[in-house]
Design an enzyme around this catalytic site. Sequence first.
Site, PDB file in Angstrom:
ATOM      1  CE  LYS A  15      38.988  66.865  85.629  1.00 48.45           C
ATOM      2  NZ  LYS A  15      39.988  67.227  86.840  1.00 48.45           N
ATOM      3  NE  ARG A  91      38.388  73.225  85.717  1.00 44.91           N
ATOM      4  CZ  ARG A  91      39.297  72.516  85.211  1.00 44.91           C
ATOM      5  NH1 ARG A  91      39.162  71.793  84.096  1.00 44.91           N
ATOM      6  NH2 ARG A  91      40.319  71.892  85.870  1.00 44.91           N
ATOM      7  NE  ARG A 164      48.692  70.301  84.340  1.00 41.58           N
ATOM      8  CZ  ARG A 164      47.334  70.237  84.592  1.00 41.58           C
ATOM      9  NH1 ARG A 164      46.603  68.961  84.293  1.00 41.58           N
ATOM     10  NH2 ARG A 164      46.720  71.078  85.188  1.00 41.58           N
TER      11      ARG A 164
HETATM   12  P1  ADP Z   1      43.116  69.541  86.250  1.00 44.21           P
HETATM   13  O1  ADP Z   1      43.901  68.225  85.588  1.00 44.21           O
HETATM   14  O2  ADP Z   1      44.020  69.996  87.451  1.00 44.21           O
HETATM   15  O3  ADP Z   1      41.998  69.045  86.324  1.00 44.21           O
HETATM   16  P2  ADP Z   1      43.067  71.071  83.628  1.00 44.21           P
HETATM   17  O4  ADP Z   1      44.089  70.395  82.818  1.00 44.21           O
HETATM   18  O5  ADP Z   1      41.671  70.661  83.529  1.00 44.21           O
HETATM   19  O6  ADP Z   1      43.398  70.846  85.046  1.00 44.21           O
HETATM   20  O7  ADP Z   1      42.945  72.526  83.535  1.00 44.21           O
HETATM   21  C1  ADP Z   1      44.164  73.413  83.751  1.00 44.21           C
HETATM   22  C2  ADP Z   1      43.872  74.975  84.031  1.00 44.21           C
HETATM   23  O8  ADP Z   1      43.155  75.176  82.579  1.00 44.21           O
HETATM   24  C3  ADP Z   1      42.893  74.890  84.982  1.00 44.21           C
HETATM   25  O9  ADP Z   1      43.474  75.473  86.295  1.00 44.21           O
HETATM   26  C4  ADP Z   1      42.347  76.385  84.310  1.00 44.21           C
HETATM   27  O10 ADP Z   1      43.245  77.584  84.481  1.00 44.21           O
HETATM   28  C5  ADP Z   1      42.266  76.012  82.905  1.00 44.21           C
HETATM   29  N1  ADP Z   1      40.874  75.520  82.417  1.00 44.21           N
HETATM   30  C6  ADP Z   1      40.885  74.077  82.264  1.00 44.21           C
HETATM   31  N2  ADP Z   1      39.532  73.788  81.865  1.00 44.21           N
HETATM   32  C7  ADP Z   1      38.926  75.011  82.044  1.00 44.21           C
HETATM   33  C8  ADP Z   1      37.603  75.554  81.559  1.00 44.21           C
HETATM   34  N3  ADP Z   1      36.479  74.649  81.246  1.00 44.21           N
HETATM   35  N4  ADP Z   1      36.966  76.478  81.961  1.00 44.21           N
HETATM   36  C9  ADP Z   1      38.134  77.555  82.509  1.00 44.21           C
HETATM   37  N5  ADP Z   1      39.368  77.366  82.805  1.00 44.21           N
HETATM   38  C10 ADP Z   1      39.653  75.910  82.553  1.00 44.21           C
HETATM   39  P1  ADP Z   2      42.496  64.948  86.592  1.00 49.64           P
HETATM   40  O1  ADP Z   2      42.568  64.983  85.020  1.00 49.64           O
HETATM   41  O2  ADP Z   2      41.321  64.810  87.078  1.00 49.64           O
HETATM   42  O3  ADP Z   2      43.221  66.212  86.925  1.00 49.64           O
HETATM   43  P2  ADP Z   2      44.687  62.863  86.364  1.00 49.64           P
HETATM   44  O4  ADP Z   2      43.851  61.967  85.447  1.00 49.64           O
HETATM   45  O5  ADP Z   2      45.622  63.861  85.723  1.00 49.64           O
HETATM   46  O6  ADP Z   2      43.514  63.869  87.143  1.00 49.64           O
HETATM   47  O7  ADP Z   2      45.231  62.028  87.505  1.00 49.64           O
HETATM   48  C1  ADP Z   2      45.912  62.788  88.492  1.00 49.64           C
HETATM   49  C2  ADP Z   2      47.080  62.008  88.999  1.00 49.64           C
HETATM   50  O8  ADP Z   2      46.488  60.891  89.886  1.00 49.64           O
HETATM   51  C3  ADP Z   2      47.991  61.424  88.057  1.00 49.64           C
HETATM   52  O9  ADP Z   2      49.418  61.599  88.488  1.00 49.64           O
HETATM   53  C4  ADP Z   2      47.428  59.918  87.857  1.00 49.64           C
HETATM   54  O10 ADP Z   2      48.364  59.092  87.234  1.00 49.64           O
HETATM   55  C5  ADP Z   2      46.869  59.651  89.409  1.00 49.64           C
HETATM   56  N1  ADP Z   2      45.759  58.793  89.190  1.00 49.64           N
HETATM   57  C6  ADP Z   2      44.701  58.918  88.389  1.00 49.64           C
HETATM   58  N2  ADP Z   2      43.690  58.152  88.725  1.00 49.64           N
HETATM   59  C7  ADP Z   2      44.423  57.260  90.087  1.00 49.64           C
HETATM   60  C8  ADP Z   2      43.659  56.235  91.003  1.00 49.64           C
HETATM   61  N3  ADP Z   2      42.807  55.891  90.719  1.00 49.64           N
HETATM   62  N4  ADP Z   2      44.685  56.033  91.879  1.00 49.64           N
HETATM   63  C9  ADP Z   2      45.695  56.435  92.155  1.00 49.64           C
HETATM   64  N5  ADP Z   2      46.155  57.480  91.332  1.00 49.64           N
HETATM   65  C10 ADP Z   2      45.551  57.767  90.285  1.00 49.64           C
END
Ligand code: ADP
Ligand code: ADP
Length: 228
Positions: A15, A91, A164
Amino acid sequence: MYLNLIFLGAPGAGKGTQAKLLSEKLGIPTISSGEILRDNICRRTRLGLEAQDFVERGELVPDDLVVSMITSVLRLPAYQQNGALLDGFPRSIEQAKALTLALKTVLNQEIYRVFYIKVGKGELAQRLSGRSICPVCNTTYHDTKNPPLVTQRCNKEGATLYRRSDDTYATTLNRLQVYFNHIIPLVDYYDRKGLLEIINGEQSVEKVNSEIYQKLGEMARTPQLSLA
Ligand code: ADP
Ligand code: ADP
């Protein structure tokens, strides 16, 4: 151009990666709820202190906190003028309803499209365990799947990348469980509204991006939107 787009998907689905790429192409700013929460935790603000335990356990921060956080960001001039690429919010159904209301009351605007980026569990676990991030611009890399040009350095900023603290094995399992408990009702909610686009997130970063862009281009041929 003004657009509000939502990116739904599991932790690790891509995302953030896709929202950033599209932001560079379209000039629409992103809103990452996770990034804003991590920044508040780092600065030890009141919101950060309230959210910290939830984030560290991989649980959802309570809806009221996250909704008021996002609503105040939407009031900033950049979002009022251009719209927002929302990554990680909403979410839950409560958050989705609150977002629709906030867009309507704060900006008199609507959600244009929801991109649901689908990736299988095995791939998600691999992506999260190799993820690293630039502390300056928040660009995300992966050790093997999307590596920086120079090991552990951001391509744009040259800064040393960090991992992270919630990308550990135990927290990741919890985050994935929390995600799977919430995603089906949320996807149904947007599908019923006719806003949902499902994207195969297991393709390369570039391929996923061009598919999203192509879908937007197809919609642009309707009179409401022009990507020119
Ligand atoms: P990911 O990359 O794993 O999708 P995010 O960076 O979006 O994770 O979120 C990291 C953490 O922040 C989540 O595990 C949750 O604890 C909190 N968080 C993020 N967005 C939301 C949301 N929209 N509602 C509730 N908690 C959130
Ligand atoms: P999210 O925001 O949904 O948690 P991220 O954008 O942070 O996901 O991506 C999670 C991990 O996967 C990062 O290390 C990123 O570089 C990698 N990644 C993202 N998109 C792809 C893809 N299409 N193929 C392989 N690796 C990816």
